[in-house]
Design a protein around this motif. Sequence first.
Motif, PDB file in Angstrom:
ATOM      1  N   ASP A 168    -102.173 -41.251 -27.758  1.00 11.96           N
ATOM      2  CA  ASP A 168    -102.252 -39.919 -27.159  1.00 11.96           C
ATOM      3  C   ASP A 168    -100.980 -39.583 -26.386  1.00 11.96           C
ATOM      4  OD1 ASP A 168    -102.594 -41.651 -25.068  1.00 11.96           O
ATOM      5  OD2 ASP A 168    -104.226 -40.543 -24.141  1.00 11.96           O
ATOM      6  N   ARG A 169     -99.924 -40.358 -26.533  1.00  4.15           N
ATOM      7  CA  ARG A 169     -98.647 -40.122 -25.849  1.00  4.15           C
ATOM      8  C   ARG A 169     -97.553 -39.954 -26.890  1.00  4.15           C
ATOM      9  NH1 ARG A 169    -100.704 -38.857 -21.329  1.00  4.15           N
ATOM     10  NH2 ARG A 169    -101.431 -40.473 -19.967  1.00  4.15           N
ATOM     11  N   LYS A 222     -89.020 -44.211 -25.101  1.00 13.92           N
ATOM     12  CA  LYS A 222     -89.753 -44.280 -23.827  1.00 13.92           C
ATOM     13  C   LYS A 222     -91.062 -43.511 -23.947  1.00 13.92           C
ATOM     14  CE  LYS A 222     -85.378 -44.238 -21.325  1.00 13.92           C
ATOM     15  NZ  LYS A 222     -84.538 -43.445 -20.412  1.00 13.92           N
ATOM     16  N   LYS A 223     -92.126 -44.063 -23.381  1.00  9.07           N
ATOM     17  CA  LYS A 223     -93.432 -43.421 -23.427  1.00  9.07           C
ATOM     18  C   LYS A 223     -93.464 -42.236 -22.464  1.00  9.07           C
ATOM     19  CE  LYS A 223     -97.296 -45.814 -23.812  1.00  9.07           C
ATOM     20  NZ  LYS A 223     -98.477 -46.611 -23.459  1.00  9.07           N
ATOM     21  N   LEU A 224     -93.843 -41.079 -22.971  1.00  6.47           N
ATOM     22  CA  LEU A 224     -93.947 -39.865 -22.165  1.00  6.47           C
ATOM     23  C   LEU A 224     -95.272 -39.856 -21.413  1.00  6.47           C
ATOM     24  CD1 LEU A 224     -93.059 -36.992 -21.328  1.00  6.47           C
ATOM     25  CD2 LEU A 224     -94.210 -36.176 -23.383  1.00  6.47           C
ATOM     26  N   GLU A 225     -95.204 -39.594 -20.113  1.00  5.69           N
ATOM     27  CA  GLU A 225     -96.400 -39.440 -19.296  1.00  5.69           C
ATOM     28  C   GLU A 225     -96.232 -38.205 -18.431  1.00  5.69           C
ATOM     29  OE1 GLU A 225     -98.026 -42.877 -17.400  1.00  5.69           O
ATOM     30  OE2 GLU A 225     -97.150 -44.214 -18.900  1.00  5.69           O
ATOM     31  N   VAL A 226     -97.173 -37.278 -18.548  1.00  6.74           N
ATOM     32  CA  VAL A 226     -97.154 -36.044 -17.768  1.00  6.74           C
ATOM     33  C   VAL A 226     -98.510 -35.909 -17.086  1.00  6.74           C
ATOM     34  CG1 VAL A 226     -96.892 -33.542 -17.807  1.00  6.74           C
ATOM     35  CG2 VAL A 226     -95.565 -34.952 -19.394  1.00  6.74           C
ATOM     36  N   GLU A 227     -98.482 -35.671 -15.781  1.00  5.07           N
ATOM     37  CA  GLU A 227     -99.713 -35.449 -15.022  1.00  5.07           C
ATOM     38  C   GLU A 227     -99.606 -34.128 -14.291  1.00  5.07           C
ATOM     39  OE1 GLU A 227    -100.787 -38.687 -12.466  1.00  5.07           O
ATOM     40  OE2 GLU A 227    -100.392 -40.180 -14.030  1.00  5.07           O
ATOM     41  N   CYS A 286     -99.203 -31.934 -23.529  1.00  6.00           N
ATOM     42  CA  CYS A 286     -99.069 -33.267 -22.921  1.00  6.00           C
ATOM     43  C   CYS A 286    -100.126 -33.510 -21.857  1.00  6.00           C
ATOM     44  CB  CYS A 286     -97.705 -33.414 -22.251  1.00  6.00           C
ATOM     45  SG  CYS A 286     -96.321 -33.126 -23.327  1.00  6.00           S
ATOM     46  N   ALA A 287    -100.508 -32.431 -21.160  1.00  2.00           N
ATOM     47  CA  ALA A 287    -101.477 -32.543 -20.070  1.00  2.00           C
ATOM     48  C   ALA A 287    -102.029 -31.153 -19.798  1.00  2.00           C
ATOM     49  CB  ALA A 287    -100.821 -33.105 -18.813  1.00  2.00           C
TER      50      ALA A 287
END
Length: 191
Positions: free
Chosen positions: A33-34, A40-45, A121-122
Amino acid sequence: MDAQEAAKQTAEDATKEGKNNNDGDDDDVPVGDRELINGKKLEVELSPDPVIVPSGQIATANATIAPSDIYEQITFKVEDESLASVSPTKATSSSPMLILTGKAGASGTTKLKAMLKDKECASVTVHVVKVELSPNPAIMLSGQTATATATITPSDACEQITFKVEDESLASVSPTKATSSSPMLILTGKA
């Protein structure tokens, strides 16, 4: 093979196929789900969830984007622009503050979304809330009580609404927190 090994293998396979060659082109490789951006692993909060925006007014939300060097690729949008707008629409840092503006007279529920190109993404829920009080003004005598009714739309935002009297030396209100979309308020004038 567990999920972590599968993600690593997907990234390795993509690199071998030239899909993740760090040349600045379209290097996005789906990993669960990323997204994998330049390896690099994308993380959006986004927070808070939900965001409460009074009709015709503003509220803030925060975004956290990692890795921090790709923030310029993230954009923001409100799903239903007839209810609210967001600014900025493009990330200006790895932890931007977002301003949501509720459209005057509007009420309803929508989503604030963080996007990488055309992929979400979020997201968080956004309640554009309208509260009407009746009667307005409410009139009471010193030491006496009066009632008023609040009408809250959308109804699924009612648990986020609180009530207070501007000058508590003159009166009090009960309850102070909405428990339904049409709560009856008891106003008590100070003696």
